[in-house]
Design a protein around this motif. Sequence first.
Motif, mmCIF file in Angstrom:
data_model
loop_
_atom_site.group_PDB
_atom_site.id
_atom_site.type_symbol
_atom_site.label_atom_id
_atom_site.label_comp_id
_atom_site.label_asym_id
_atom_site.label_seq_id
_atom_site.Cartn_x
_atom_site.Cartn_y
_atom_site.Cartn_z
ATOM 1 N N GLY A 164 -5.665 3.113 -5.706
ATOM 2 C CA GLY A 164 -4.834 4.316 -5.826
ATOM 3 C C GLY A 164 -4.390 4.507 -7.254
ATOM 4 N N GLU A 165 -3.069 4.482 -7.476
ATOM 5 C CA GLU A 165 -2.558 4.628 -8.839
ATOM 6 C C GLU A 165 -3.112 3.496 -9.701
ATOM 7 O OE1 GLU A 165 1.548 6.360 -9.587
ATOM 8 O OE2 GLU A 165 1.825 5.214 -7.739
ATOM 9 N N SER A 166 -3.257 3.787 -10.981
ATOM 10 C CA SER A 166 -3.966 2.821 -11.818
ATOM 11 C C SER A 166 -3.530 2.937 -13.276
ATOM 12 C CB SER A 166 -5.464 3.117 -11.696
ATOM 13 O OG SER A 166 -6.178 2.509 -12.730
ATOM 14 N N PHE A 167 -3.531 1.795 -13.943
ATOM 15 C CA PHE A 167 -3.379 1.794 -15.403
ATOM 16 C C PHE A 167 -4.762 1.635 -16.045
ATOM 17 C CE2 PHE A 167 1.122 0.087 -14.730
ATOM 18 C CZ PHE A 167 1.743 1.251 -15.165
ATOM 19 N N GLY A 168 -5.787 2.004 -15.329
ATOM 20 C CA GLY A 168 -7.168 1.788 -15.766
ATOM 21 C C GLY A 168 -7.405 2.191 -17.215
ATOM 22 N N GLY A 169 -8.004 1.273 -17.976
ATOM 23 C CA GLY A 169 -8.373 1.560 -19.347
ATOM 24 C C GLY A 169 -7.216 1.586 -20.329
ATOM 25 N N ARG A 170 -5.994 1.390 -19.842
ATOM 26 C CA ARG A 170 -4.857 1.481 -20.768
ATOM 27 C C ARG A 170 -4.233 0.113 -21.034
ATOM 28 N NH1 ARG A 170 -1.030 5.940 -18.474
ATOM 29 N NH2 ARG A 170 -1.854 5.285 -16.460
ATOM 30 N N ARG A 171 -3.432 0.061 -22.090
ATOM 31 C CA ARG A 171 -2.737 -1.175 -22.467
ATOM 32 C C ARG A 171 -1.303 -1.089 -21.954
ATOM 33 N NH1 ARG A 171 -4.117 -5.009 -25.918
ATOM 34 N NH2 ARG A 171 -5.702 -3.777 -26.995
ATOM 35 N N ARG A 203 11.234 4.972 -9.287
ATOM 36 C CA ARG A 203 10.418 5.002 -8.083
ATOM 37 C C ARG A 203 11.125 4.459 -6.836
ATOM 38 N NH1 ARG A 203 4.765 5.485 -8.536
ATOM 39 N NH2 ARG A 203 4.268 6.818 -10.310
ATOM 40 N N GLU A 204 10.473 4.656 -5.698
ATOM 41 C CA GLU A 204 10.864 4.001 -4.452
ATOM 42 C C GLU A 204 10.362 2.546 -4.500
ATOM 43 O OE1 GLU A 204 12.670 5.294 -2.041
ATOM 44 O OE2 GLU A 204 12.748 7.334 -2.853
ATOM 45 N N ALA A 205 10.925 1.702 -3.626
ATOM 46 C CA ALA A 205 10.603 0.272 -3.676
ATOM 47 C C ALA A 205 9.200 -0.048 -3.158
ATOM 48 C CB ALA A 205 11.635 -0.505 -2.861
ATOM 49 N N ILE A 225 0.827 -1.200 0.000
ATOM 50 C CA ILE A 225 0.000 0.000 0.000
ATOM 51 C C ILE A 225 0.859 1.247 0.000
ATOM 52 C CG2 ILE A 225 -1.610 1.296 1.444
ATOM 53 C CD1 ILE A 225 -2.858 -1.380 2.181
ATOM 54 N N VAL A 226 2.037 1.120 0.574
ATOM 55 C CA VAL A 226 2.941 2.258 0.675
ATOM 56 C C VAL A 226 3.167 2.880 -0.715
ATOM 57 C CG1 VAL A 226 4.873 0.654 0.563
ATOM 58 C CG2 VAL A 226 5.236 2.931 1.430
ATOM 59 N N ASP A 227 3.219 4.169 -0.736
ATOM 60 C CA ASP A 227 3.426 4.880 -1.996
ATOM 61 C C ASP A 227 4.821 4.599 -2.555
ATOM 62 O OD1 ASP A 227 1.436 7.395 -2.691
ATOM 63 O OD2 ASP A 227 3.273 7.314 -3.870
ATOM 64 N N THR A 228 4.969 4.684 -3.864
ATOM 65 C CA THR A 228 6.316 4.533 -4.429
ATOM 66 C C THR A 228 6.794 5.810 -5.102
ATOM 67 O OG1 THR A 228 5.408 3.579 -6.468
ATOM 68 C CG2 THR A 228 6.136 2.025 -4.772
ATOM 69 N N ARG A 229 6.008 6.875 -5.000
ATOM 70 C CA ARG A 229 6.476 8.131 -5.596
ATOM 71 C C ARG A 229 7.585 8.723 -4.740
ATOM 72 N NH1 ARG A 229 1.166 11.354 -5.733
ATOM 73 N NH2 ARG A 229 1.195 10.383 -3.678
ATOM 74 N N PRO A 230 8.523 9.416 -5.361
ATOM 75 C CA PRO A 230 9.644 9.969 -4.591
ATOM 76 C C PRO A 230 9.136 10.864 -3.458
ATOM 77 C CG PRO A 230 9.992 10.265 -6.961
ATOM 78 C CD PRO A 230 8.603 9.737 -6.795
ATOM 79 N N GLY A 231 9.828 10.816 -2.331
ATOM 80 C CA GLY A 231 9.469 11.664 -1.198
ATOM 81 C C GLY A 231 8.273 11.159 -0.425
#
Lengths: 213, 465
Positions: free
Chosen positions: B416-423, B404-406, B64-70
């Motif tokens: 949360g973040e999603s590739f929804g609708g994309r290939r 990204r962070e690990a 669940i932890v975010d992987t965006r920097p900071g």
Amino acid sequence: MTNARKQVFHRGIAAPLLQPNIDTDAIIPSREIRRVSKEGLGDALFSGWRYRSAESREPEPGFILNQAQYREASILLAGDNFGCGSSREHAVWALKDFGVKVILAPSFGGIFFNNCALNGILAIELEEEAIARLARWVQADPGGNRLEIDLAAQRIRWREGKEMRFDIEPARRSLLLEGLDSIAATLRRESAIRVFEEQDRQSRPWVYEFPDR
Amino acid sequence: MPATLLEKLWNLHEIADLGGRDSLIHIDRIFLHERTGSIALRGLEQEGRNVRAPRRAFCTMDHIVDTRPGRGDISLVPHGREFIEATRHSARNAGIHLFDIDDSRQGIVHVVAAENGIVLPGMSAVCPDSHTCTLGALGALAWGIGSTEAEHALATSCLRASRPRSMRVNFVGTTTPGVTAKDMILHLIAGFGSRAGRGFAVEFAGPAIYDLNMDGRFTICNMAVEMGAFTGMIAPDEHTIAYVRDAPYAPRGPLAEQAEAHWRELHSDEGAEFDRELEVDCARIAPSVTWGTNPEQLVGINGVVPEPGAFDDPQQSLAARQAQAYMDLEPGTSMRSVRIDAAFIGSCTNNRLDDLRDAANHLRGRKVASWVQALCVPGSSAIKRQAEAEGLDEIFQAAGFEWREAGCSLCFHAGGESFGGRRVISSTNRNFQGRQGPGARTHLASPLTVAASACRGYISTAEDS
Ligand code: SF4
């Protein structure tokens, strides 16, 4: 493992969901897991299929569990490899909360299969053809053609006088029949566990003693 | 009597025979993460039970932890913070070591367990996560469980388990250039089906397996569960021993010598009998990609989307039809003509150092296609640091990848973040409907294939660009 409930006999409406490889993410999408809790997940069951959108919760009329005859279903007739994928036990908690008591499928995901018994859901492996036969009969009159599952006798009773036998491992059967508290049962073996660990420590000390962080 | 690796591992941990195929098995290591571990710990708390051996249990933040920097405790996953805080609270109460968000050893549970020497050859290990089989690459008996079983393991240091049947898969012959461990395991699953391993512990063997380094072996065992197996395993050899030798939690000095001697015995004996044996000819494996919504729906990158009617099994035909509708692909479409929107290198399948090096080698001096969002998420903070020390982060970023962070990140979608609708072309292990977001269309492939496809903007092999 204190969640199991006694499960001896059940009679109910069966809903066919026959496509293969229905994974635990389909049973409950990860985004529906909003609390550190096992409760109240029934509303999220199959939410990706059951609702037009996850937010509005507007029912998708085409989905089987939204159809009037199947709304009270407590038995699922499923396809091969039901419950594959993620180990999330929320899939079983959601089924249980919805009221599902018995699932029949040609095969199940392994972790899901264990999770079912530990939560009092009877998962039965049955040949695809047998399931298809039950599905056809149920579909003819979903409200009226109810299935009877007798765990004590290991029998499924359907059409007047007809029955099918099913197999179940003895340990799983007694877990479901008796609703055991497995942790308490294992803790009663504490002395055997301790003896094992003392001997094991002699041959594999690194398992028990290791550098500190 | 010659014994299989499985028999040796099972007997090593069997406390009691419970009748039938069931045993009471000693559990040497339990690992938890904030998604499913928090609930197991809370369950125990509510029943007033203690963790029996807290020093042999561990926990990490990855799902669940975010992987965006900071990043901090705030996660884009709805209610994510509750899981993070509950895990921290319960781990502290239980006296379990937690690799928290800012810990230098934080990372994806199966990566952290291995690279720190927490799980070692010959150990039994469980985690409420289906990809725990990854650790079988060390020659450990490791499998995924549910939260209720995790409570049982935490409270008793044991589990009741059914002895799986034994399967050996021999990889013979040599692979051609551009074929990676990911292509090998996908090829196996496609060849024998995503249920072929049901009820089995699968030992991966043969020269092509022993030629792989540990990173490749983890990729192979990671996907054992995608063929339905109880777990996968590879007998420890000198690669394995070198890998664990200096790990923080591994034994030192005379204890290390004793351990290594024991580990060298952990292999299937000459003449051992398996319930099933399969063979894969490595020369026949091509760089591959999935076209459907199950890992078995696979084709070589130079191939085409198959005709659903071409499958003998009506169930498979039906599944192919449904998958192609979801994936929005017509039979006969050349895979190399499939345009992608996103590229993902990450997950416990393929985000170790060798995977990152492989992809970076291809990306050096190249650019990601303008319409592609590309992400690289290292498997652990330690891998991230090592990759940065080698300058890989700069190569990824110069090519247009986010660095990204690990964590698990977009391997799965939790709201949360999603590739929804994309290939998406993805180095992960599951291409199920919605796995990477609502309506996301996932094509599984190796990190090298992901890198190559990201650059061309279409599914591609490394030779294409
Ligand atoms: S990286 Fe993906 S498959 Fe691996 S543990 Fe995380 S969510 Fe599961």
